[in-house]
Each structure stands twice: as C-alpha cells, then as structure tokens.
Design an enzyme around this catalytic site. Structure first.
Site, PDB file in Angstrom:
ATOM      1  N   CYS A  85     -17.019  -4.093 -18.414  1.00 19.51           N
ATOM      2  CA  CYS A  85     -15.689  -3.498 -18.309  1.00 19.51           C
ATOM      3  C   CYS A  85     -15.586  -2.427 -19.391  1.00 19.51           C
ATOM      4  CB  CYS A  85     -14.603  -4.555 -18.489  1.00 19.51           C
ATOM      5  SG  CYS A  85     -12.927  -3.881 -18.385  1.00 19.51           S
ATOM      6  N   CYS A 228      -9.642   2.056 -15.141  1.00 18.33           N
ATOM      7  CA  CYS A 228     -10.890   1.302 -15.020  1.00 18.33           C
ATOM      8  C   CYS A 228     -11.968   2.125 -15.689  1.00 18.33           C
ATOM      9  CB  CYS A 228     -11.232   1.037 -13.558  1.00 18.33           C
ATOM     10  SG  CYS A 228     -12.862   0.273 -13.304  1.00 18.33           S
TER      11      CYS A 228
END
Length: 290
Positions: A85, A228
């Site tokens: 991530c 993101c």
C-alpha cells in the site's frame, strides 16, 4: 483493550496498531469491524506494526535487507491481506518516526518489509517518498465494465507489487459519471483480483516537463477510496506507456484526496517508481476487539 492510532495519506485512511512482538492475532472479521465506518472506527485498512522477526513473512524481508527491522502487515477493509500500500507505507513510516520506534537521518532511508518485498522510505519536500521497486506490464488488456459508462473499455494491467488495471477515459464528464459503489467487472478476471483506476489526461498533458492526470480508483477489498498510492503509480506508468517514448518520467496525479508525485528512475534490477506525498496522524485511542 488495544491501543490504536488513526492516520491517512491524502485521505486514504488507516488504523495503525503497534504489535512489535507479534502477540496479536487479528482475524479478518475483527479487521472488517474495525474498518466499518458505521459500527467501527472506520478506515480503508489496518496497518499492524510488527518486527520482521516476529512475523513469518518477515523472514523474506530480512533476507532481502537485514536492516528491515519493521514489517507492514497490511489488511484491506474487508479483512483480506494485501501485498502493498503506497499511501499506507508513508503513514506507517510517519508513525514509526513519531513514536520513536525508528529514525530517518538526513539523506538516509528507512527500509520496511512488506509482502511485496522491502520498500525504502525517505523524507521528501511533501512528506515522504517511497521507492515502490520495479514495475511490469501484467495481465494484458482486460475489458472493463463499470456502472455509469455505457460500453466496456480496455484496461492495461500494471504490477507495482500488487495488481492494477488502468482505464483511460475521454473526458472529465466520463470520469465523474463512473459509479464505483461496486467493483468493476474485468474480463478476463485476474485470479487475485485487481485495483482498477479510471484516468483522464490533464489539459495539456505535459506542463513544464511534468505529466498531469486525474484519477479515481476502486481498491480491491475496500471500494472507492480518496487516494491509492500504488494506483497512482500504476496510473502514471500506464499514461506514460500510452503517450510514447517522449513522455516524461515525472508526474503529478490528482485524486479526490489531493495530489501526489510520481517519478520513474533506473535501478540495477530495472526501472523503479517513486511515490511522494504527505502522511498525517489524526487521533488515537483504545478499542476492544470483539
């Protein structure tokens, strides 16, 4: 009771739980409850802060980089385990520094273990930069159907440690019309699923040698998120690929939660991508796991 800290990177938010010695067994159900925005704390995922020596996957990280003391055990909001991530690792690093668990000296890097390999974090003008490592084209060009668009669109598979499919749209109006209340349909569907990004170029695409695009994303195991990090990297890589050999290696990607920087640079194991942007801690507390 378990102590937690809430943090975010451009609106991509996380529950951070320090478990240095790996004593806490978080179930998928517990993660889903914690991340529920109505019945829990609310977040896009959970970052468990654990020493690499205290988690099975940490052995590979230490073999790659013996200085990778800390491992980012990342879980999506639905409790599923994810490889990496990009926003989360900046928040993870910021937590380590703020809590005194690690330091980043001037000009130095902080190696952090992940399921996608060790990632190096440095300070940057906007907060932190993370070297996301080498990337590759992956998954061909699946067809993507999403609510709000009348016809399927081709996507481009990009792997930056986790899987992405990037879809080019023609206008801001099309980007606004995309409805991401459920996952887009991919044909063929990747075995492990994928994050799906919808992107429109800036007008003009390149200004002062920097590429500019806007993007929205549906994150696998989460839903639409304000940002993101790995999706921003995949977006810039895809647009540069489509634009051709004269496209720049530096990009700014605007998402609903803000703007992040991307750069591509050569390394011994191929071209790497670097993501830079802010990280913030917003509150802390204690929660009972049920």
């Amino acid at each position: 009771m378990v102590a937690f800290t809430k943090g975010h990177g451009t609106g991509n938010d996380f529950i951070i739980i320090a478990d240095p010695d790996g004593e806490l067994e978080l179930t998928a159900e517990q993660v889903a409850v914690l991340c529920d925005r109505h019945f829990g704390i609310g977040a896009d995922g959970v970052l468990r802060v654990v020493r690499s020596t205290a988690i099975v996957e940490g052995a590979a990280a230490l073999a790659e980089e013996p200085e990778a003391e800390w491992f980012m055990d990342y879980r999506n909001a639905d409790g599923s385990i994810a490889e990496m991530c990009g926003n989360g690792i900046r928040v993870f690093a910021h937590y380590l520094l703020r809590s005194g668990m690690a330091t980043i000296d001037h000009g130095a890097t902080l190696p952090i273990g992940t399921r996608a390999g060790v990632r190096d974090v440095t300070r940057s003008a906007t907060g932190y930069q993370v070297d996301l490592g080498p990337w590759k084209l992956a998954g061909g060009e699946p067809l993507v159907r999403v609510d709000g668009l009348p016809v399927t669109r081709p996507g481009l598979g990009i792997d930056v440690g986790n899987p992405h499919v990037v879809v080019a749209l023609a206008s801001e109006a099309e980007l606004a019309s995309v409805e991401l209340h459920r996952a887009p349909d991919l044909d063929p569907a990747p075995a492990q699923g994928a994050n799906v990004e919808f992107v429109v170029p800036g007008e003009p695409l390149v200004r002062d040698g920097i590429g500019h695009v806007r993007m929205r994303v549906f994150e696998r195991g989460v839903g639409e998120t304000l940002s993101c990090g790995t999706g921003i990297a995949a977006t810039a890589l895809a647009v540069r690929y489509w634009a051709g050999a004269q496209a720049p290696d530096n990009w700014q990607v605007e998402v609903p939660g803000g703007t992040l920087g991307m750069r591509m640079f050569p390394a011994e194991d191929g071209e790497h991508v670097g993501l830079s942007g802010p990280a913030q801690l917003v509150f802390q507390g204690d929660v009972e796991l049920v």
